[in-house]
Write a protein that holds these residues in place. Structure first.
Motif, PDB file in Angstrom:
ATOM      1  N   MET B  41       0.813  -1.229   0.000  1.00  0.00           N
ATOM      2  CA  MET B  41       0.000   0.000   0.000  1.00  0.00           C
ATOM      3  C   MET B  41       0.837   1.264   0.000  1.00  0.00           C
ATOM      4  SD  MET B  41      -3.122  -0.858  -0.121  1.00  0.00           S
ATOM      5  CE  MET B  41      -3.946   0.651   0.355  1.00  0.00           C
ATOM      6  N   GLY B  42       2.133   1.172   0.099  1.00  0.00           N
ATOM      7  CA  GLY B  42       2.902   2.395   0.248  1.00  0.00           C
ATOM      8  C   GLY B  42       2.618   3.027   1.601  1.00  0.00           C
ATOM      9  N   LEU B  43       2.901   4.306   1.733  1.00  0.00           N
ATOM     10  CA  LEU B  43       2.635   5.030   2.970  1.00  0.00           C
ATOM     11  C   LEU B  43       1.393   5.887   2.798  1.00  0.00           C
ATOM     12  CD1 LEU B  43       5.799   4.389   3.138  1.00  0.00           C
ATOM     13  CD2 LEU B  43       5.879   6.323   4.710  1.00  0.00           C
ATOM     14  N   ARG B  44       0.565   5.887   3.820  1.00  0.00           N
ATOM     15  CA  ARG B  44      -0.647   6.692   3.785  1.00  0.00           C
ATOM     16  C   ARG B  44      -0.675   7.624   4.979  1.00  0.00           C
ATOM     17  NH1 ARG B  44      -5.422   2.487   3.447  1.00  0.00           N
ATOM     18  NH2 ARG B  44      -4.041   1.371   4.892  1.00  0.00           N
ATOM     19  N   LEU B  45      -1.096   8.853   4.724  1.00  0.00           N
ATOM     20  CA  LEU B  45      -1.072   9.899   5.738  1.00  0.00           C
ATOM     21  C   LEU B  45      -2.236   9.750   6.712  1.00  0.00           C
ATOM     22  CD1 LEU B  45       0.369  12.569   6.607  1.00  0.00           C
ATOM     23  CD2 LEU B  45      -1.330  13.755   5.196  1.00  0.00           C
ATOM     24  N   ILE B  46      -1.917   9.750   8.008  1.00  0.00           N
ATOM     25  CA  ILE B  46      -2.956   9.615   9.031  1.00  0.00           C
ATOM     26  C   ILE B  46      -3.411  11.013   9.496  1.00  0.00           C
ATOM     27  CG2 ILE B  46      -3.544   8.615  11.269  1.00  0.00           C
ATOM     28  CD1 ILE B  46      -1.188   6.684  10.894  1.00  0.00           C
ATOM     29  N   HIS B  47      -2.475  11.743  10.065  1.00  0.00           N
ATOM     30  CA  HIS B  47      -2.694  13.118  10.504  1.00  0.00           C
ATOM     31  C   HIS B  47      -1.419  13.901  10.257  1.00  0.00           C
ATOM     32  CE1 HIS B  47      -6.555  12.833  12.712  1.00  0.00           C
ATOM     33  NE2 HIS B  47      -6.166  11.638  13.114  1.00  0.00           N
ATOM     34  N   TYR B  48      -1.574  15.221  10.246  1.00  0.00           N
ATOM     35  CA  TYR B  48      -0.396  16.046  10.127  1.00  0.00           C
ATOM     36  C   TYR B  48      -0.581  17.332  10.921  1.00  0.00           C
ATOM     37  CZ  TYR B  48      -2.997  18.646   6.528  1.00  0.00           C
ATOM     38  OH  TYR B  48      -3.941  19.381   5.847  1.00  0.00           O
ATOM     39  N   SER B  49       0.525  18.064  11.064  1.00  0.00           N
ATOM     40  CA  SER B  49       0.492  19.301  11.847  1.00  0.00           C
ATOM     41  C   SER B  49       1.360  20.342  11.166  1.00  0.00           C
ATOM     42  CB  SER B  49       1.016  19.039  13.261  1.00  0.00           C
ATOM     43  OG  SER B  49       1.244  20.253  13.936  1.00  0.00           O
ATOM     44  N   VAL B  50       0.836  21.558  11.086  1.00  0.00           N
ATOM     45  CA  VAL B  50       1.586  22.625  10.430  1.00  0.00           C
ATOM     46  C   VAL B  50       2.229  23.559  11.445  1.00  0.00           C
ATOM     47  CG1 VAL B  50       0.123  22.463   8.413  1.00  0.00           C
ATOM     48  CG2 VAL B  50      -0.404  24.164  10.164  1.00  0.00           C
ATOM     49  N   GLY B  51       2.090  23.225  12.705  1.00  0.00           N
ATOM     50  CA  GLY B  51       2.717  24.048  13.727  1.00  0.00           C
ATOM     51  C   GLY B  51       2.198  23.670  15.102  1.00  0.00           C
ATOM     52  N   GLU B  52       2.868  24.194  16.101  1.00  0.00           N
ATOM     53  CA  GLU B  52       2.480  23.914  17.485  1.00  0.00           C
ATOM     54  C   GLU B  52       1.013  24.267  17.699  1.00  0.00           C
ATOM     55  OE1 GLU B  52       5.321  25.522  20.237  1.00  0.00           O
ATOM     56  OE2 GLU B  52       3.761  25.857  21.742  1.00  0.00           O
ATOM     57  N   GLY B  53       0.289  23.334  18.291  1.00  0.00           N
ATOM     58  CA  GLY B  53      -1.107  23.572  18.618  1.00  0.00           C
ATOM     59  C   GLY B  53      -2.087  23.342  17.496  1.00  0.00           C
ATOM     60  N   THR B  54      -1.611  22.946  16.321  1.00  0.00           N
ATOM     61  CA  THR B  54      -2.518  22.716  15.189  1.00  0.00           C
ATOM     62  C   THR B  54      -2.333  21.312  14.642  1.00  0.00           C
ATOM     63  OG1 THR B  54      -0.996  23.425  13.466  1.00  0.00           O
ATOM     64  CG2 THR B  54      -2.292  25.133  14.534  1.00  0.00           C
ATOM     65  N   THR B  55      -3.447  20.661  14.309  1.00  0.00           N
ATOM     66  CA  THR B  55      -3.406  19.344  13.681  1.00  0.00           C
ATOM     67  C   THR B  55      -4.507  19.269  12.631  1.00  0.00           C
ATOM     68  OG1 THR B  55      -4.899  18.318  15.280  1.00  0.00           O
ATOM     69  CG2 THR B  55      -2.540  18.253  15.784  1.00  0.00           C
ATOM     70  N   ALA B  56      -4.359  18.334  11.714  1.00  0.00           N
ATOM     71  CA  ALA B  56      -5.361  18.151  10.670  1.00  0.00           C
ATOM     72  C   ALA B  56      -5.394  16.696  10.244  1.00  0.00           C
ATOM     73  CB  ALA B  56      -5.050  19.047   9.471  1.00  0.00           C
ATOM     74  N   LYS B  57      -6.526  16.284   9.681  1.00  0.00           N
ATOM     75  CA  LYS B  57      -6.697  14.904   9.247  1.00  0.00           C
ATOM     76  C   LYS B  57      -6.044  14.681   7.899  1.00  0.00           C
ATOM     77  CE  LYS B  57     -11.087  14.225  11.671  1.00  0.00           C
ATOM     78  NZ  LYS B  57     -12.532  13.891  11.515  1.00  0.00           N
ATOM     79  N   GLY B  58      -5.517  13.482   7.756  1.00  0.00           N
ATOM     80  CA  GLY B  58      -4.969  13.071   6.482  1.00  0.00           C
ATOM     81  C   GLY B  58      -5.907  12.136   5.767  1.00  0.00           C
TER      82      GLY B  58
END
Lengths: 118, 121
Positions: B41-58
């Motif tokens: 399957m390769g690698l799949r993104l779960i979640h990511y963060s663009v800076g302290e205190g912020t997160t987003a769904k992958g």
């Protein structure tokens, strides 16, 4: 549709020969980057080479070169003078940049297992 | 300069148990990511963060939660582990730079941790 397609599940090459690993990509973003990573059996992800969509020349890093054909949306990795230590899984990846992008996330292909034989 | 480190390297859980994977980077990178790698399957993104205190769904966020309380750390939590979460988990970090006139923004390569092999029985 898949963003990154690697059509070769496995490739074999004799030591000292060159080998090309195929990668095609799909994006409508004019700003993007293409990456190749190597994953040996030990499991770590090793960055090999990068090509930006605005780069005029094909990227090269030692024995690795990237055959970038923008019109065909392909970014094949060429390994010259293969070595036994090159046996590994190779992943092609893309990140889309520019405004409105998902901030640098990578889309990976499913990988190509390269085996180098003596 | 340790780069990106992950703790633990291996873990076996029973269905329903919870755990937290820790990722730490000492490169002062803005962006951090959690991926899972499954065979074929390769690698799949779960979640990511663009800076302290912020997160987003992958791409595959269900069953996971994340937190980025400090810039150098990115935690991945499994509240109630399921066998489908058996996988190898990779953390990565990267930074960006902006060209002339503020665009385009280019992202440098992602630096990966060594991975965590998780088995859920």
């Amino acid at each position: 549709a898949q963003k990154i397609t690697q059509t070769q599940p496995g490739m074999f090459v004799q030591e000292k020969e060159a080998v090309t690993l195929d990668c095609t990509y799909d994006t409508s973003d004019p700003s993007y980057g293409l990456f190749w990573y190597k994953q040996p059996s030990s499991g770590e992800m090793i960055f090999l080479i990068y090509q930006g969509s605005y780069d005029q020349q094909n990227a090269t890093e030692g024995r690795y070169s990237l055959n970038f054909q923008k019109a065909r949306k392909s970014a094949n990795l060429v390994i010259s003078a293969s070595q036994l230590g090159d046996s590994a899984m190779y992943f092609c990846a893309m990140r889309e940049g520019g405004r409105g992008s998902t901030l640098g996330r990578l889309y990976f292909g499913r990988g190509t297992q390269l085996t180098v034989w003596p | 300069n340790a780069g990106v480190t992950q703790t633990p390297k291996f873990r076996v859980l029973k269905t329903g148990q919870s755990m937290t994977l820790l990722c730490a980077q000492d490169m002062n990178h803005e962006y951090m990511y959690w991926y899972r790698q499954d065979p074929g399957m390769g690698l799949r993104l779960i979640h990511y963060s663009v800076g302290e205190g912020t997160t987003a769904k992958g791409e595959v966020p269900d069953g996971y939660n994340v937190s980025r309380l400090k810039k150098q750390n990115f935690l991945l939590g499994l509240e109630s582990a399921a066998p489908s979460q058996t996988s190898v988990y990779f953390c990565a970090s990267s930074y960006s730079k902006t060209g002339l006139a503020g665009w385009p923004r280019t992202y440098n390569e992602q630096f990966f941790g060594p991975g965590t092999r998780l088995t859920v029985l």
